[in-house]
Motif scaffolding. Structure first.
Motif, PDB file in Angstrom:
ATOM      1  N   PHE B  71       0.834  -1.208   0.000  1.00  0.00           N
ATOM      2  CA  PHE B  71       0.000   0.000   0.000  1.00  0.00           C
ATOM      3  C   PHE B  71       0.871   1.261   0.000  1.00  0.00           C
ATOM      4  N   ARG B 136     -13.321   3.764  -2.024  1.00  0.00           N
ATOM      5  CA  ARG B 136     -12.843   2.615  -2.810  1.00  0.00           C
ATOM      6  C   ARG B 136     -12.042   3.082  -4.025  1.00  0.00           C
ATOM      7  N   ARG B 137     -12.552   4.132  -4.676  1.00  0.00           N
ATOM      8  CA  ARG B 137     -11.880   4.632  -5.871  1.00  0.00           C
ATOM      9  C   ARG B 137     -10.491   5.179  -5.508  1.00  0.00           C
ATOM     10  N   CYS B 139      -8.624   4.376  -2.926  1.00  0.00           N
ATOM     11  CA  CYS B 139      -7.777   3.233  -2.558  1.00  0.00           C
ATOM     12  C   CYS B 139      -7.197   2.574  -3.814  1.00  0.00           C
ATOM     13  N   ALA B 140      -8.057   2.355  -4.809  1.00  0.00           N
ATOM     14  CA  ALA B 140      -7.615   1.682  -6.040  1.00  0.00           C
ATOM     15  C   ALA B 140      -6.624   2.549  -6.812  1.00  0.00           C
ATOM     16  N   GLU B 141      -6.966   3.832  -6.965  1.00  0.00           N
ATOM     17  CA  GLU B 141      -6.112   4.752  -7.734  1.00  0.00           C
ATOM     18  C   GLU B 141      -4.728   4.917  -7.115  1.00  0.00           C
ATOM     19  N   ARG B 142      -4.692   4.990  -5.785  1.00  0.00           N
ATOM     20  CA  ARG B 142      -3.427   5.340  -5.126  1.00  0.00           C
ATOM     21  C   ARG B 142      -2.690   4.147  -4.521  1.00  0.00           C
ATOM     22  N   GLY B 143      -3.312   2.989  -4.552  1.00  0.00           N
ATOM     23  CA  GLY B 143      -2.702   1.862  -3.852  1.00  0.00           C
ATOM     24  C   GLY B 143      -2.681   2.106  -2.356  1.00  0.00           C
TER      25      GLY B 143
END
Lengths: 331, 331
Positions: B71, B136-137, B139-143
Motif C-alpha cells: 500500500f 474505494r476509488r 484506494c484503487a487509484e493510489r494503492g
C-alpha cells in the motif's frame, strides 16, 4: 526574630497526612503542547484536585493538625475563591465546623459551592466593613482558629506536596526538569513547591508567574524586599490578586526562585483556550498563568524539559464560554 | 465462514506497539462523583488522549502494521469525527500519507484539525455522492489501504488497550470492579475493552451505553441478531450514530456484554456539565454517555465499584458553551 521556614521533612509528613483524601493528580505530557513549543512540557493538573484546585492540600494539612480542645469552634477563613472551598471541604472531612467570611457581592455559585462543602458563609460589605476584623471577632467568640491562605508553614507544607508528587512523577517518566513554573498570588503553592523541587533537584530552576500589573513577587525579588501592587483589581485572574508576598513565602522565594514572569489577560485567555481545545481540560484564568507563560514564550522551552502547575479549574461558566468562543471565531 | 475475533494476546501486542506514542490516560476517582452517586466510580479519561479521543489507539495499531510495499499510497478513511483525526495523526507518525473522506458540510474546525494532523481531506456531497464508492476509488487509484472505523481486528485490539490499562490501574488502586460502562457506536472500543476486562476479571460485567433512539447494540443483544437504528440523525451525540453494530464487534458483544443502556440528550448534557463543574474536564456529548448512565441512575452503583470510559473531548465551543451556561442558569 528569624522566621521559621517549613522544611522538606514537613512536606513528607504532610503527604502522609493528606494521602487518604487528596488526589494524586496526573502529570500530563501532551503531544500537542510539545509540538507547539518544541520542548518537553509536563503539566501538573491540580485543576483535577478535590474542590477543583490545589488549595485542599494546604487547608487539610493545616486543619488536621489543629487542636480541637484549644479551638472547639473549628476554623475561620477569609476568601471568596479556592481557599474558601479548600478550607470548607478540609474542615468537614476533619469533623470540624468552618466559617468562611466572603464579600456580599461574591458570585452566587461560589457561595453555593462553599456551603455545599459544609461551611457557614458570613457575608460582609466590601466597602464598609473590615474583613479581618470580622474574622478576628468570630475566632474570639467561637474559640475558632484562623486559617491563613498562604503565610502559614503548615499550609505551605501542604501545598508543597504538589511539588513532591510532580518531582516523583517526572522522575518516573524519565524527565530531568530544567525549570518548574508556578502561578503565584500570596505564594503558598509556589514557595512550598520550591522546597520540594530544590531538595530533589537543586539545579532545576523555579519561576513564579503573575498577572501583568500584579507582579509583586517578581518586583520584590528584584528589589530584595516585599513590594505592593499598585492596583487591587483589574485582572482576569481573580485568584491571583494578593497585594503583596507573605513573609514566609517571600523568604522562601528569595532562597529558591530564579525569577518571575508576568502574563497579560490575553495571554491567559489563549492558555485557557488551548487547554480547552487541545488538552481537554477546564482551567480557570488564574490557574493558567504558568501555561500562558510557556505558550507566550516568556521562557525558552525549545529542546528543554519544563514543568508547569495548572492550579485550578473553578471558572464561571459565562466567562469560560466567552473565552472558548472567542477562539472559535478567530479560527 | 467463522469470524476471526481479536484475542487478548493481540491487545497485549497492540499495547507494545502504541506505547511510545499513545498516552497512558489517567484513571480518575473524584470525591465529587463518589459523593453524588454513593458508589466508587473510576473514570478512564480518554478525552485526555492524543487527538482528544481513544481513536488514536486503534488507528495507530492498525496503520503501524500496514505493508507499505503493498500500500504505497498510504491509508484512506471516511469520517468527520474522531476517527478522522486518529487516522490522520497515526498515519503521519508512521510516515504514511492519509486521505480522509469527509462530508462537505462538516464543521470547519474538524476539517482544519484533520488537516492539521497531516491528512489530505476530500469533501463529498452527503446527498448526491456515495462516500464508500469515493473511498474505494481512491484506494484503487493510489494503492492505499482502507481503515475501517471499528469492524477490524487490529483497530479493535488497539482500542482494547484502553481496557487493559483501565484494569491494571484499577488493580493498582485496590479496586475490584463490579461493572465497566463503555459508550458504543460501531462498537470498536466497547468490544476491545470487553476482551481485556473479561480476561483479567471474568466476573466484572461490561455494559454498553448508547444515545436513546440509537440503541442498535442493546436491541441487537436482545434480539440475538444485528438490528438497525430507525433514524440516522437527531442525537446530540454526533460521534455515536453508526446505523448498526459491526460483524466482529457484535460477535464480541454477544460473548462479553451483560447488556446495554440508553441515555437521553438531556442526561448527556447533565453529564457534560457535571464534568465541567466538578471534574474540570472537557467531554464531548458522545464521550459522556457512560458517565450520563451513571448519573442518571441507569445502573445501580451505590456501594459498588464501577468504571466508565470518557471517550472523547472534541466538542464544538458553541455547543459546549451552551451546555455549561444552561447549567449556570438552572443553578
Amino acid at each position: 526574630m528569624a522566621l521559621e521556614l517549613p522544611s522538606f521533612a514537613e512536606i513528607l509528613a504532610a503527604r502522609e497526612r493528606i494521602r487518604p483524601l487528596a488526589l494524586v493528580t496526573p502529570l500530563i505530557e501532551h503531544p500537542a503542547l510539545n509540538a507547539r513549543t518544541g520542548g518537553r512540557i509536563l503539566l501538573k493538573a491540580e485543576n483535577l484536585q478535590r474542590v477543583g484546585a490545589f488549595k485542599f492540600r494546604g487547608a487539610y494539612n493545616k486543619i488536621a493538625q489543629i487542636d480541637r480542645q484549644q479551638f472547639p469552634g473549628g476554623v475561620v477563613a477569609c476568601s471568596s475563591g479556592n481557599h474558601a472551598q479548600g478550607v470548607a471541604a478540609a474542615a468537614t472531612l476533619c469533623g470540624m465546623a468552618s466559617v468562611i467570611v466572603m464579600p456580599a457581592d461574591s458570585p452566587a455559585i461560589k457561595i453555593k459551592r462553599t456551603r455545599g462543602f459544609g461551611a457557614e458563609v458570613i457575608l460582609y460589605d466590601r466597602v464598609k466593613e473590615d474583613r479581618d476584623a470580622i474574622a478576628r471577632r468570630i475566632c474570639a467568640e467561637r474559640g475558632a482558629a484562623f486559617v491563613h491562605p498562604f503565610d502559614d508553614r503548615d499550609v505551605i507544607a501542604g501545598q508543597g506536596t504538589a511539588g513532591l508528587e510532580l518531582m516523583e512523577q517526572a522522575k518516573g517518566m524519565g524527565a530531568v526538569l530544567d525549570a518548574v513554573l508556578v502561578g503565584v498570588s500570596g505564594g503558598g503553592l509556589a514557595s512550598g513547591v520550591s522546597i520540594a523541587v530544590k531538595e530533589l533537584s537543586p539545579k532545576t530552576e523555579v519561576y513564579c508567574v503573575e498577572p501583568a500589573g500584579f507582579d509583586d513577587f517578581a518586583r520584590s525579588l528584584t528589589a530584595g524586599s516585599r513590594q505592593r501592587n499598585a492596583q487591587m483589581a483589574g485582572s482576569i485572574c481573580d485568584a491571583l490578586m494578593s497585594p503583596t508576598p507573605g513573609e514566609i513565602t517571600f523568604a522562601l522565594a528569595q532562597r529558591n526562585f530564579a525569577g518571575g514572569f508576568a502574563v497579560t489577560d490575553d495571554e491567559v485567555r489563549e492558555a485557557v483556550r488551548f487547554a480547552f481545545e487541545e488538552l481537554k481540560m477546564v482551567v480557570e484564568p488564574g490557574g493558567a498563568v504558568s501555561l500562558a507563560a510557556i505558550l507566550a514564550g516568556k521562557i525558552p522551552v525549545k529542546g528543554r524539559t519544563v514543568a508547569a502547575l495548572i492550579t485550578g479549574g473553578n471558572v464561571d461558566p459565562a466567562m469560560f464560554a466567552s473565552i472558548i468562543q472567542a477562539g472559535a471565531k478567530a479560527a
